[in-house]
Design an enzyme around this catalytic site. Structure first.
Site, PDB file in Angstrom:
ATOM      1  N   TYR A 849       0.786  -1.232   0.000  1.00 22.63           N
ATOM      2  CA  TYR A 849       0.000   0.000   0.000  1.00 22.63           C
ATOM      3  C   TYR A 849       0.821   1.286   0.000  1.00 22.63           C
ATOM      4  O   TYR A 849       0.282   2.345  -0.289  1.00 22.63           O
ATOM      5  CB  TYR A 849      -0.946   0.006   1.211  1.00 22.63           C
ATOM      6  CG  TYR A 849      -2.004  -1.053   1.117  1.00 22.63           C
ATOM      7  CD1 TYR A 849      -3.069  -0.916   0.234  1.00 22.63           C
ATOM      8  CD2 TYR A 849      -1.938  -2.207   1.881  1.00 22.63           C
ATOM      9  CE1 TYR A 849      -4.041  -1.898   0.123  1.00 22.63           C
ATOM     10  CE2 TYR A 849      -2.895  -3.202   1.778  1.00 22.63           C
ATOM     11  CZ  TYR A 849      -3.949  -3.041   0.891  1.00 22.63           C
ATOM     12  OH  TYR A 849      -4.895  -4.026   0.779  1.00 22.63           O
ATOM     13  N   LEU A 850       2.085   1.215   0.341  1.00 26.42           N
ATOM     14  CA  LEU A 850       2.914   2.421   0.367  1.00 26.42           C
ATOM     15  C   LEU A 850       3.758   2.478  -0.898  1.00 26.42           C
ATOM     16  O   LEU A 850       4.544   1.566  -1.164  1.00 26.42           O
ATOM     17  CB  LEU A 850       3.821   2.419   1.602  1.00 26.42           C
ATOM     18  CG  LEU A 850       3.115   2.367   2.956  1.00 26.42           C
ATOM     19  CD1 LEU A 850       4.133   2.365   4.084  1.00 26.42           C
ATOM     20  CD2 LEU A 850       2.144   3.532   3.106  1.00 26.42           C
TER      21      LEU A 850
END
Length: 890
Positions: A849-850
């Site tokens: 997600y990052l």
């Protein structure tokens, strides 16, 4: 389940109609010994049930009975605020995968957006991130179904169900920009750095290495000798990687696909593809005749198929799995089915789980593990060499004439399904996969690979619009398994970059999308109002969309599949969420919401039972279709990626790290990562060994303090004036005489063990080269030297005086003390960081997600070696991100 035709357009939302074996008995051999003693081949790390999610406030016990809430009333709460009903959309049936988190971290002001990140690529086609790691099918007959074509997905599972972060062989990456700061050493060995300083003087090179390792925990080693440099991940765990064989450094360069055409249009993925298929696990080998489980106290003579399944359970009897009644029940039912086809040779009928004693098998497995561990290094190397030769041809494939690494080419062996959380099928038997179960995908003119076991492939296809090399369907949960290219391959990298670019594109649309769903919060159409409310939660709380679950699936939910019992209202404007999210982790969150959201939830719950759907007019299919109309390629998953990345970027930018030490920078990074992990509900259980591990690192810290104490005593013996100087006068308060005795005895034992091991290795090497081994007297001399060194330490106890074996100027000793002091400060920070992250899974958000470019840019700005934050696996996975400029922003 009601269909759309059951409702009229005028309807308001209606509610939907409304002693097993436990394996704890002594004959089973089930004990409470730590799970790591189970058979090494039956690793549990990925499949252990996860515990209840932590929250800032201690959540109350879950209950199905919903109390009547106290609602906030307002003058605007009139008939006009109640929406009209609309026909419910068709309910979806895929798995729910909720991702809840924190509210306040996600709001993005319009001023913070920019026009960067425009992408030509196609969006991720699905909201699911990963398939269940070990979710095989229930019936072998289901394996004959041909799986649907699967377009390339960023997060599709590898063959055995492992995530993309499984270690793979490194490829040589492009050299990043030169750093201003020197790369620090991060060794994390067992011994303090100044072991016997009274007897031996540290070299200057050693002291220099010590200075660079301010972020590491103490190293239990003599003051002389070279310091090995190791990589660490963001949690401070050492990651071996440096100082390996030269051949790893000489591997071919990575294909720089990011400098070429990204080929991310969702159509043709390759022109030619050639590979060697998959490698099957070896056939089962029957146990020695004297190793038999017992039934009702008597040895049970089992044929190989039944014995193999019994062995699956026997290896786990001292694990947490064997303490689960559901696990034991499912295992026994499936084992009895196998026993019907392959009954005991002596005619015994196995009807009671409580009468089964698997311990003889378990003890045999443990003994075999001990034998394997006791092999000489030469024997272990030979076994590894043979294994590597067998696997060599499966490691790579030819994609468009270019060699690319294959992800996980090993077919998962048969075993017992572990599941996550309270999965209803855990303990079920996973069948052995055979060539007849597997479909191979290769180029039209490529030679068909030959299986390494008897049999023919189920089918050989030539589909260049998908990126999988092989697929099959497993029997427990009817899930499709795929073999993809490795995480660092061009196709995987393109998928990663396209995913994050799609999330960046959302920045240009987010203000408009939020205005639209805020307007729909007061819609007169019930379906629109429910959809807008669901979008609010997905946007602000990073909830997963969620789907309907089958009766044989774990009862986990997401936003669209929330039941009334999962959401409670508390005046004036608080909503309390309490449900089981992905992996059966409890999500408990009490959040303030806008008053309109509060009133909407009250309306949605009217005249419904606890087990009725909260959003009965919304499903993930309709929701994602609406999101596509807002922005091409937009899904709930894109929202999560966007909110996680932009929140992470903001948190990092808020930190002022001028003049900060390396460990202070790492702590700031991990703190931001933790906040995002909380937002996404990436929780984990506190490891059982956490307290023991923390005590161990604290002991290492005391070891560094011991080293500093000995150097202070060296100064005192040189000149008593140092005793009055402020920087040397204070004692190490948590080191007492009793601990010093224990510490020195422990160091001595480790040195003796090390000397004996080194002597053994030297003799093995001499024998390999055909030379005569050293005489035992050589070892005796070394042990005598160690004994003499520690006698000196014993004589110095309590005197507050010490001396070095070789003379050193006082200035050098003072410098060494200063550097040890810096190491102590860094170790304290690292201990705090590790303790704060004990309930948070940092790697999930970091991998999925990052945006990795955020980390790469931050490292360049703050002169932090990227190796401190990205493991070797992640550096191989994200080579395209490591070359970003330092002024890059998400």
């Amino acid at each position: 389940m009601s269909s759309a035709s059951d409702f009229s357009d005028d309807d308001r939302p209606l509610g939907a109609p409304n002693g097993a074996p436990n394996g704890h008995h002594h004959p089973n051999g089930n004990g409470h010994v730590p799970a790591q003693q189970a058979l090494s081949s039956m690793s549990e790390d990925e499949d252990m049930p996860l515990a209840t999610a932590h929250s800032s406030a201690v959540p109350p016990p879950r209950t199905l009975k919903r109390k009547k809430p106290v609602y906030a009333e307002s003058s605007s709460d009139s008939e006009d605020d109640t929406p009209l009903a609309s026909s419910p959309a068709k309910l979806a049936t895929s798995a729910a995968v909720p991702m809840p988190g924190a509210l306040q971290a996600t709001t993005v002001p319009a001023s913070s957006t920019n026009g960067k990140g425009k992408t030509k690529t196609k969006a991720e086609p699905s909201d699911d991130e990963y398939a269940e790691d070990d979710a095989p099918q229930r019936k072998r007959a289901a394996a004959n179904k041909k799986p649907a074509k699967k377009k390339v997905k960023q997060d599709a599972p590898a063959a055995s169900g492992s995530d993309d972060d499984e270690p793979i062989a490194a490829k040589k990456l492009s050299a990043p920009r030169k750093r201003k700061a020197k790369v620090e050493s991060d060794s994390d060995d067992e011994k303090p750095i100044a072991k016997k300083l009274a007897a031996k003087k540290p070299r200057a090179s050693k002291a220099k290495a010590e200075a660079a390792s301010g972020d590491e925990l103490p190293k239990a080693k003599k003051a002389s000798g070279k310091v090995k440099k190791e990589e660490e991940d963001a949690t401070g765990s050492p990651v071996k990687g440096k100082g390996r064989k030269k051949k790893e450094d000489e591997e071919e360069e990575v294909f720089r696909w990011w400098d070429a055409d990204a080929n991310g249009d969702g159509s043709v993925k390759w022109e030619t593809l050639e590979h060697n298929g998959v490698i099957f696990p070896p056939p089962y080998e029957a146990l020695p005749s004297h190793v038999k489980m017992k039934y009702d106290g008597k040895p049970l003579d089992l044929p190989p198929p039944s014995e193999e399944v019994a062995g699956f359970y026997a290896a786990l009897i001292e694990s947490d799995h064997a303490q689960s009644a559901k696990f034991n029940e499912n295992f026994f039912e499936d084992w009895k089915t196998v026993l019907k086809k392959n009954p005991p040779r002596d005619g015994t009928r196995v009807t009671s789980f409580e009468l089964c004693d698997f311990r003889p098998m378990f003890e045999y497995f443990e003994a075999e593990k001990a034998k394997k561990k006791a092999l000489t290094s030469a024997e272990k190397k030979e076994l590894k060499r043979v294994r590597d030769e067998e696997e060599a041809k499966y490691l790579t494939c030819l994609l468009d004439g270019r060699k690319e690494k294959v992800g996980n080419f090993k077919v998962e062996p048969p075993g017992l399904f572990r599941g996550r959380g309270e999965h209803p099928k855990k303990g079920s038997l996973k069948y052995r996969v055979r060539p007849e179960d597997i479909t191979i995908n290769i180029g039209k003119n490529a030679p068909v690979p030959v299986p390494n076991m008897p049999g023919n492939w189920k089918e050989v296809i030539h589909d260049n619009t998908v990126t999988w090399l092989a697929t099959w369907t497993e029997n427990v949960n009817s899930n499709h398994k795929y073999v993809f290219l490795a995480a660092g391959s061009s196709l995987k990298g393109q998928s990663d970059m396209n995913k994050f670019e799609k999330a960046r594109e959302l920045k240009k649309h987010i203000d408009r999308i939020r205005q639209n769903y805020n307007a729909d919060l007061k819609s007169k159409v019930m379906a629109d109002r429910q959809r807008a409310t669901a979008m609010y939660f997905i946007d602000k709380l990073a909830l997963r969309a969620g789907n309907e679950k089958g009766e044989d699936e774990a009862e986990t939910v997401g936003c669209c599949s929330l039941k009334c019992q999962h959401v409670t209202l508390e005046a004036p404007n608080f909503v309390i969420f309490d449900f089981l999210g992905k992996d059966s982790i409890r999500y408990y969150n009490r959040v303030p919401v806008e008053l309109q959201i509060f009133k909407n939830i009250r309306i949605f719950k009217e005249n419904k039972n606890d087990d009725d759907d909260l959003f009965d007019r919304v499903n993930t299919t309709g929701l994602n279709k609406h999101l596509q109309s807002e922005m091409k390629g937009l899904t709930a998953k894109v929202f999560r990626t966007f909110n996680a990345s932009i929140t992470f970027q903001r948190l990092l930018d808020e930190n002022t790290l001028e003049n900060a030490t390396l460990q202070e920078k790492l702590n700031a990074y991990n703190k931001a990562n933790r906040e995002v992990a909380i937002l996404c509900n990436h929780r984990r259980t506190v490891p059982k060994t956490h307290d023991q591990s923390m005590e161990k690192v604290r002991d290492k810290l005391r070891g560094i303090k011991y080293d500093r104490m000995k150097l202070r005593h060296v100064l005192f013996k040189m000149d008593r004036k140092f005793k009055t100087q402020a920087e040397y006068i204070e004692d190490e308060s948590d080191i007492d005489d009793e601990w010093i005795v224990t510490h020195e005895e422990s160091m001595k034992a480790k040195d003796i063990e090390k000397a004996e091991k080194k002597f053994k290795q030297e003799n093995e090497k001499l024998e390999e080269e055909g030379n005569k081994p050293q005489k035992p007297s050589v070892l005796e001399e070394r042990l005598a030297d160690i004994d003499a060194e520690y006698k000196v330490l014993v004589s110095e106890r309590g005197t507050k005086l010490a001396e070095l074996k070789r003379e050193r100027p006082a200035e050098k000793v003072q410098d060494a003390i200063t550097k040890l002091t810096e190491r102590i400060s860094a170790a304290k920070l690292q201990i705090i960081d590790r303790d704060e992250g004990k309930e948070i899974a940092l790697n999930t958000s970091k991998i999925n997600y990052l945006d990795p470019r955020i980390t790469a840019s931050w490292c360049k700005i703050h002169d932090v070696p990227v190796e401190k934050l990205f493991s070797k696996t992640l550096r191989v996975k994200f080579p395209w991100a490591l070359e970003v400029e330092e002024d890059w922003k998400f």
